[in-house]
Design a protein around this motif. Structure first.
Motif, PDB file in Angstrom:
ATOM      1  N   LEU A 116     -12.539  -1.671  -3.013  1.00  0.00           N
ATOM      2  CA  LEU A 116     -13.127  -0.507  -2.339  1.00  0.00           C
ATOM      3  C   LEU A 116     -13.388  -0.787  -0.857  1.00  0.00           C
ATOM      4  O   LEU A 116     -14.027  -1.758  -0.479  1.00  0.00           O
ATOM      5  CB  LEU A 116     -14.424  -0.090  -3.024  1.00  0.00           C
ATOM      6  N   GLY A 117     -12.843   0.119  -0.023  1.00  0.00           N
ATOM      7  CA  GLY A 117     -13.008  -0.008   1.424  1.00  0.00           C
ATOM      8  C   GLY A 117     -12.062  -1.017   2.060  1.00  0.00           C
ATOM      9  O   GLY A 117     -12.117  -1.233   3.276  1.00  0.00           O
ATOM     10  N   LYS A 118     -11.182  -1.616   1.254  1.00  0.00           N
ATOM     11  CA  LYS A 118     -10.259  -2.632   1.778  1.00  0.00           C
ATOM     12  C   LYS A 118      -8.880  -2.031   2.038  1.00  0.00           C
ATOM     13  O   LYS A 118      -8.513  -0.990   1.498  1.00  0.00           O
ATOM     14  CB  LYS A 118     -10.112  -3.785   0.777  1.00  0.00           C
ATOM     15  N   THR A 119      -8.121  -2.751   2.877  1.00  0.00           N
ATOM     16  CA  THR A 119      -6.722  -2.382   3.121  1.00  0.00           C
ATOM     17  C   THR A 119      -5.844  -3.166   2.155  1.00  0.00           C
ATOM     18  O   THR A 119      -5.970  -4.391   2.047  1.00  0.00           O
ATOM     19  CB  THR A 119      -6.315  -2.698   4.568  1.00  0.00           C
ATOM     20  N   ILE A 120      -4.995  -2.460   1.469  1.00  0.00           N
ATOM     21  CA  ILE A 120      -4.117  -3.096   0.481  1.00  0.00           C
ATOM     22  C   ILE A 120      -2.653  -2.854   0.837  1.00  0.00           C
ATOM     23  O   ILE A 120      -2.336  -2.027   1.690  1.00  0.00           O
ATOM     24  CB  ILE A 120      -4.386  -2.541  -0.935  1.00  0.00           C
ATOM     25  N   LYS A 121      -1.786  -3.586   0.159  1.00  0.00           N
ATOM     26  CA  LYS A 121      -0.350  -3.357   0.238  1.00  0.00           C
ATOM     27  C   LYS A 121       0.113  -2.898  -1.141  1.00  0.00           C
ATOM     28  O   LYS A 121      -0.291  -3.462  -2.155  1.00  0.00           O
ATOM     29  CB  LYS A 121       0.392  -4.642   0.607  1.00  0.00           C
ATOM     30  N   MET A 122       0.944  -1.890  -1.168  1.00  0.00           N
ATOM     31  CA  MET A 122       1.463  -1.388  -2.436  1.00  0.00           C
ATOM     32  C   MET A 122       2.967  -1.629  -2.504  1.00  0.00           C
ATOM     33  O   MET A 122       3.702  -1.298  -1.575  1.00  0.00           O
ATOM     34  CB  MET A 122       1.170   0.105  -2.585  1.00  0.00           C
ATOM     35  N   GLU A 123       3.392  -2.186  -3.631  1.00  0.00           N
ATOM     36  CA  GLU A 123       4.810  -2.442  -3.861  1.00  0.00           C
ATOM     37  C   GLU A 123       5.247  -1.618  -5.073  1.00  0.00           C
ATOM     38  O   GLU A 123       4.597  -1.641  -6.118  1.00  0.00           O
ATOM     39  CB  GLU A 123       5.040  -3.928  -4.117  1.00  0.00           C
ATOM     40  N   TYR A 124       6.354  -0.914  -4.921  1.00  0.00           N
ATOM     41  CA  TYR A 124       6.826  -0.037  -5.992  1.00  0.00           C
ATOM     42  C   TYR A 124       7.856  -0.739  -6.877  1.00  0.00           C
ATOM     43  O   TYR A 124       8.410  -1.776  -6.521  1.00  0.00           O
ATOM     44  CB  TYR A 124       7.424   1.233  -5.405  1.00  0.00           C
ATOM     45  N   ASP A 125       8.102  -0.129  -8.033  1.00  0.00           N
ATOM     46  CA  ASP A 125       9.150  -0.597  -8.935  1.00  0.00           C
ATOM     47  C   ASP A 125      10.216   0.495  -9.014  1.00  0.00           C
ATOM     48  O   ASP A 125      10.428   1.216  -8.032  1.00  0.00           O
ATOM     49  CB  ASP A 125       8.566  -0.928 -10.309  1.00  0.00           C
ATOM     50  N   ILE A 126      10.853   0.675 -10.148  1.00  0.00           N
ATOM     51  CA  ILE A 126      11.915   1.679 -10.279  1.00  0.00           C
ATOM     52  C   ILE A 126      11.347   3.096 -10.164  1.00  0.00           C
ATOM     53  O   ILE A 126      11.831   3.920  -9.370  1.00  0.00           O
ATOM     54  CB  ILE A 126      12.664   1.517 -11.613  1.00  0.00           C
ATOM     55  N   ASP A 127      10.334   3.377 -10.979  1.00  0.00           N
ATOM     56  CA  ASP A 127       9.681   4.686 -10.926  1.00  0.00           C
ATOM     57  C   ASP A 127       8.513   4.647  -9.950  1.00  0.00           C
ATOM     58  O   ASP A 127       7.683   3.742 -10.001  1.00  0.00           O
ATOM     59  CB  ASP A 127       9.157   5.082 -12.311  1.00  0.00           C
ATOM     60  N   HIS A 128       8.426   5.646  -9.083  1.00  0.00           N
ATOM     61  CA  HIS A 128       7.331   5.692  -8.117  1.00  0.00           C
ATOM     62  C   HIS A 128       6.131   6.481  -8.635  1.00  0.00           C
ATOM     63  O   HIS A 128       5.025   6.310  -8.132  1.00  0.00           O
ATOM     64  CB  HIS A 128       7.818   6.294  -6.797  1.00  0.00           C
ATOM     65  N   THR A 129       6.361   7.328  -9.608  1.00  0.00           N
ATOM     66  CA  THR A 129       5.254   8.112 -10.166  1.00  0.00           C
ATOM     67  C   THR A 129       5.388   8.184 -11.698  1.00  0.00           C
ATOM     68  O   THR A 129       6.474   7.978 -12.253  1.00  0.00           O
ATOM     69  CB  THR A 129       5.243   9.548  -9.607  1.00  0.00           C
ATOM     70  N   ASP A 130       4.271   8.465 -12.373  1.00  0.00           N
ATOM     71  CA  ASP A 130       4.316   8.648 -13.824  1.00  0.00           C
ATOM     72  C   ASP A 130       4.284  10.136 -14.153  1.00  0.00           C
ATOM     73  O   ASP A 130       4.325  11.001 -13.258  1.00  0.00           O
ATOM     74  CB  ASP A 130       3.163   7.891 -14.506  1.00  0.00           C
ATOM     75  N   LYS A 131       4.213  10.455 -15.441  1.00  0.00           N
ATOM     76  CA  LYS A 131       4.270  11.853 -15.866  1.00  0.00           C
ATOM     77  C   LYS A 131       3.038  12.654 -15.452  1.00  0.00           C
ATOM     78  O   LYS A 131       3.043  13.886 -15.492  1.00  0.00           O
ATOM     79  CB  LYS A 131       4.436  11.930 -17.374  1.00  0.00           C
ATOM     80  N   TYR A 132       1.991  11.959 -15.029  1.00  0.00           N
ATOM     81  CA  TYR A 132       0.775  12.640 -14.568  1.00  0.00           C
ATOM     82  C   TYR A 132       0.758  12.831 -13.050  1.00  0.00           C
ATOM     83  O   TYR A 132      -0.221  13.334 -12.494  1.00  0.00           O
ATOM     84  CB  TYR A 132      -0.469  11.850 -14.993  1.00  0.00           C
ATOM     85  N   GLY A 133       1.826  12.391 -12.402  1.00  0.00           N
ATOM     86  CA  GLY A 133       1.908  12.540 -10.951  1.00  0.00           C
ATOM     87  C   GLY A 133       1.226  11.430 -10.177  1.00  0.00           C
ATOM     88  O   GLY A 133       1.135  11.489  -8.943  1.00  0.00           O
ATOM     89  N   ARG A 134       0.761  10.413 -10.863  1.00  0.00           N
ATOM     90  CA  ARG A 134       0.110   9.292 -10.181  1.00  0.00           C
ATOM     91  C   ARG A 134       1.154   8.334  -9.603  1.00  0.00           C
ATOM     92  O   ARG A 134       2.218   8.125 -10.204  1.00  0.00           O
ATOM     93  CB  ARG A 134      -0.790   8.522 -11.150  1.00  0.00           C
ATOM     94  N   THR A 135       0.854   7.783  -8.457  1.00  0.00           N
ATOM     95  CA  THR A 135       1.726   6.770  -7.857  1.00  0.00           C
ATOM     96  C   THR A 135       1.618   5.485  -8.664  1.00  0.00           C
ATOM     97  O   THR A 135       0.514   5.033  -8.981  1.00  0.00           O
ATOM     98  CB  THR A 135       1.335   6.514  -6.391  1.00  0.00           C
ATOM     99  N   LEU A 136       2.752   4.911  -8.991  1.00  0.00           N
ATOM    100  CA  LEU A 136       2.785   3.633  -9.713  1.00  0.00           C
ATOM    101  C   LEU A 136       3.048   2.509  -8.722  1.00  0.00           C
ATOM    102  O   LEU A 136       4.008   2.573  -7.941  1.00  0.00           O
ATOM    103  CB  LEU A 136       3.886   3.658 -10.775  1.00  0.00           C
ATOM    104  N   ALA A 137       2.192   1.483  -8.763  1.00  0.00           N
ATOM    105  CA  ALA A 137       2.342   0.423  -7.764  1.00  0.00           C
ATOM    106  C   ALA A 137       1.759  -0.904  -8.227  1.00  0.00           C
ATOM    107  O   ALA A 137       0.888  -0.968  -9.099  1.00  0.00           O
ATOM    108  CB  ALA A 137       1.666   0.841  -6.459  1.00  0.00           C
TER     109      ALA A 137
END
Length: 232
Positions: A160-181
């Motif tokens: 919380l409040g931190k800067t992160i790095k996000m790395e994706y895989d094959i699918d970028h989102t799930d069936k609920y529309g959430r970003t997968l990372a």
């Protein structure tokens, strides 16, 4: 009478001389024959020894040739293995570089929903709900599960409040529309940290399996050591 005696003596001497000469010739012939046979056998024996000697050398030579061929083949195999390993490492390095440059995205964590779901803000000001790939923390929203509150607290404390790095895989989102990372904090794969500390178990969903082996390995260690949610 004397003449006859003389002639008899001459004949006797002649006969004896002849017989003696023949005996000498026979003896000489015997000796020469014996020496000849001895020489022949000696030559045959030496030839056999030489053949045996050269035969041993021939075997040694063949063994040397075979050993050299084996060493050459082994060297070639080792070179091929090294080339394969170098190729794998090179491609792995290329992939890591690709992940870091093309697919890794910086974001700020503005809200923690539970242990494996957060809300982030991107550099353009847009917000996304992010679900961590490959892990599943106990529920701590509408449904309360054992250790869910602790998993949520840990994620809040770390992200919380931190800067992160996000790395994706094959699918970028799930069936609920959430970003997968996969989420990284200061170079640390946070998804992996969650399972290694017993705040989550693994959840492998094809085709997003880039770090599935590492996650499964860490989860197995946490279970065997009864860490976190596995302590009871």
């Amino acid at each position: 009478m004397n003449k006859e005696k003389f002639e008899f003596n001459i004949n006797v001497k002649t006969i004896l001389g002849y017989l003696g000469l023949k005996a000498i010739k026979t003896f000489v012939s015997f000796v020469l024959g014996f020496l000849f046979i001895s020489i022949i056998f000696s030559v045959i024996f030496k030839a056999g020894m030489l053949q045996a000697f050269f035969g041993k050398d021939d075997v040694k030579q063949k063994q040397t040739v075979a050993q050299k061929a084996y060493d050459a083949n082994l060297k070639e195999i080792n070179q091929q293995e090294q080339e394969v390993e170098d190729t794998i490492n090179a491609r792995k390095s290329e992939q890591e570089t690709l992940n870091a440059s093309d697919t890794a995205v910086s974001a700020s964590v503005i809200y923690v929903i539970d242990g494996d779901t957060i809300i982030i803000k991107l550099d353009d000001g847009s917000e996304e709900k992010v679900r961590f790939i490959g892990v599943d923390c106990p529920e701590d929203t509408t449904k309360k599960e054992y250790f869910g509150d602790k998993a949520t607290a840990y994620t809040k404390h770390r992200l919380l409040g931190k800067t992160i790095k996000m790395e994706y895989d094959i699918d970028h989102t799930d069936k609920y529309g959430r970003t997968l990372a996969y989420v990284f904090i200061d170079g640390e794969l946070f998804n992996k940290t969650l399972v290694s500390k017993g705040y989550a178990e693994t959840m492998e969903i094809e085709p997003n399996t880039k770090y599935s082996f590492d996650l499964s390995f860490e989860c197995s260690k946490a279970k065997s050591r009864k860490i976190g949610m596995w302590e009871k």
